[in-house]
Enzyme design. Structure first.
Site, mmCIF file in Angstrom:
data_model
loop_
_atom_site.group_PDB
_atom_site.id
_atom_site.type_symbol
_atom_site.label_atom_id
_atom_site.label_comp_id
_atom_site.label_asym_id
_atom_site.label_seq_id
_atom_site.Cartn_x
_atom_site.Cartn_y
_atom_site.Cartn_z
ATOM 1 N N GLY A 154 0.832 -1.210 0.000
ATOM 2 C CA GLY A 154 0.000 0.000 0.000
ATOM 3 C C GLY A 154 0.859 1.250 0.000
ATOM 4 O O GLY A 154 0.576 2.225 0.688
ATOM 5 N N THR A 194 1.421 3.486 -2.306
ATOM 6 C CA THR A 194 1.136 4.606 -3.215
ATOM 7 C C THR A 194 0.353 5.735 -2.559
ATOM 8 O O THR A 194 0.110 6.758 -3.195
ATOM 9 C CB THR A 194 0.377 4.127 -4.478
ATOM 10 O OG1 THR A 194 -0.832 3.483 -4.057
ATOM 11 C CG2 THR A 194 1.211 3.201 -5.315
ATOM 12 N N TYR A 226 -14.903 -3.368 9.830
ATOM 13 C CA TYR A 226 -13.582 -2.722 9.783
ATOM 14 C C TYR A 226 -12.856 -2.995 11.097
ATOM 15 O O TYR A 226 -11.683 -3.394 11.097
ATOM 16 C CB TYR A 226 -13.692 -1.211 9.510
ATOM 17 C CG TYR A 226 -12.333 -0.550 9.550
ATOM 18 C CD1 TYR A 226 -11.371 -0.867 8.594
ATOM 19 C CD2 TYR A 226 -11.993 0.346 10.565
ATOM 20 C CE1 TYR A 226 -10.101 -0.301 8.650
ATOM 21 C CE2 TYR A 226 -10.726 0.915 10.619
ATOM 22 C CZ TYR A 226 -9.787 0.590 9.656
ATOM 23 O OH TYR A 226 -8.531 1.136 9.711
HETATM 24 C C1 8X3 Z 1 -8.412 4.358 11.248
HETATM 25 C C2 8X3 Z 1 -8.873 4.903 12.542
HETATM 26 O O1 8X3 Z 1 -10.877 5.675 13.935
HETATM 27 O O2 8X3 Z 1 -11.141 5.723 11.541
HETATM 28 O O3 8X3 Z 1 -8.019 3.057 11.297
HETATM 29 O O4 8X3 Z 1 -11.109 3.636 12.703
HETATM 30 S S1 8X3 Z 1 -10.576 4.980 12.656
#
Ligand code: 8X3
Length: 253
Positions: free
Chosen positions: A10, A12, A152
């Site tokens: 990653g 770039t 995520y």
């Molecule tokens: C990025 C931080 O707080 O947007 O990994 O999850 S947050």
């Protein structure tokens, strides 16, 4: 002393690019990885004035592509001293019931499986040399689940677990170090990607306070890789001063 070689996934954009730029200026040879050939070539041209650079274009989601790319590393770059597992993204930010399964799959494929594929491909040589340093870029999202963060967060919790697992299982190889840097809010293209190009929504994430910049994290990564061999930054959380947790941010409105 011989120069070290770092492979950065990653590379770039964001933290990856800032790390590549800082490493180049500190005489570290680079294997720049990414999906976007043009961006990789531009970065290579920019950094070749400082150090030796080669590029690998592949999609980290595709195991075959990862293996083919890594086995094609030119001979004079084949000893990777430092692996920066940086590639990772958020796709969408909706409640569990509203989120898209395609987004979930993309995050698990890139943030978790991609990291595993690359590490598996690089590791045999590190083990062979009993030498190497792996830095996994996690997130505060891997330490604390927040509303609408669902998968995520799950992907970054997985990075946290994988970081710990690698450190445990690779412990017999005394020359190999494994650690994670876990940033909070860093102003990069991260939110543009997460919100699929909705610039207004993305900009709002970083308004009203001073977010971290990619260079802040690059400096910390560089600190970690310049410690003496007996020192391992095992797990580090970095937040902007205005951030106390994933949901508590002191914003001036
Ligand atoms: C990025 C931080 O707080 O947007 O990994 O999850 S947050």
């Amino acid at each position: 002393m011989t120069k070290k070689t770092a492979l950065i996934t990653g590379s770039t954009s964001g933290i990856g690019r800032a790390t590549a730029q800082l490493f180049a200026k500190n005489d570290i040879r680079l294997v720049l990885c990414g999906r976007r050939k043009e961006r990789l070539e531009l970065l290579k041209n920019e950094l070749s004035t400082y150090t030796e650079v080669t590029t690998l274009t592949f999609d980290i989601r595709n195991r075959e592509e990862v293996n083919v790319a890594i086995s094609s590393i030119p001979e004079d770059f084949s000893r990777i001293d430092i692996l920066i597992n940086n590639a990772g993204n958020a796709h969408g930010m909706e409640t569990f019931d509203q989120a898209r399964i395609d987004d979930w799959e993309a995050m698990l494929d890139i943030n978790v499986k991609g990291l595993l594929y690359v590490t598996k491909a690089i590791l045999p040589e590190m083990i062979n040399n009993n030498s190497g340093q792996i830095i996994n870029i996690g997130s505060t999202a891997g330490k604390e689940v927040y509303p609408k963060g669902n998968v995520y967060c799950a992907s970054k919790y997985a990075v946290d677990a994988i970081n710990k697992a690698m450190r445990i299982d690779l412990n017999p190889y005394s020359g190999i170090r494994v650690g994670a840097i876990n940033p909070g809010l860093v102003e990069t293209e991260f939110s543009d990607v997460r919100f699929k190009g909705d610039r207004e929504r993305a900009k709002k994430v970083y308004q009203g306070f001073s977010p971290l910049q990619a260079t802040d994290i690059a400096e910390i990564i560089h600190f970690a890789i310049t410690r003496p061999a007996h020192v391992n930054i095992a797990d580090l959380v970095v937040m902007p001063t205005a951030q106390a947790s994933s949901t508590i941010i002191n914003k001036i409105t």
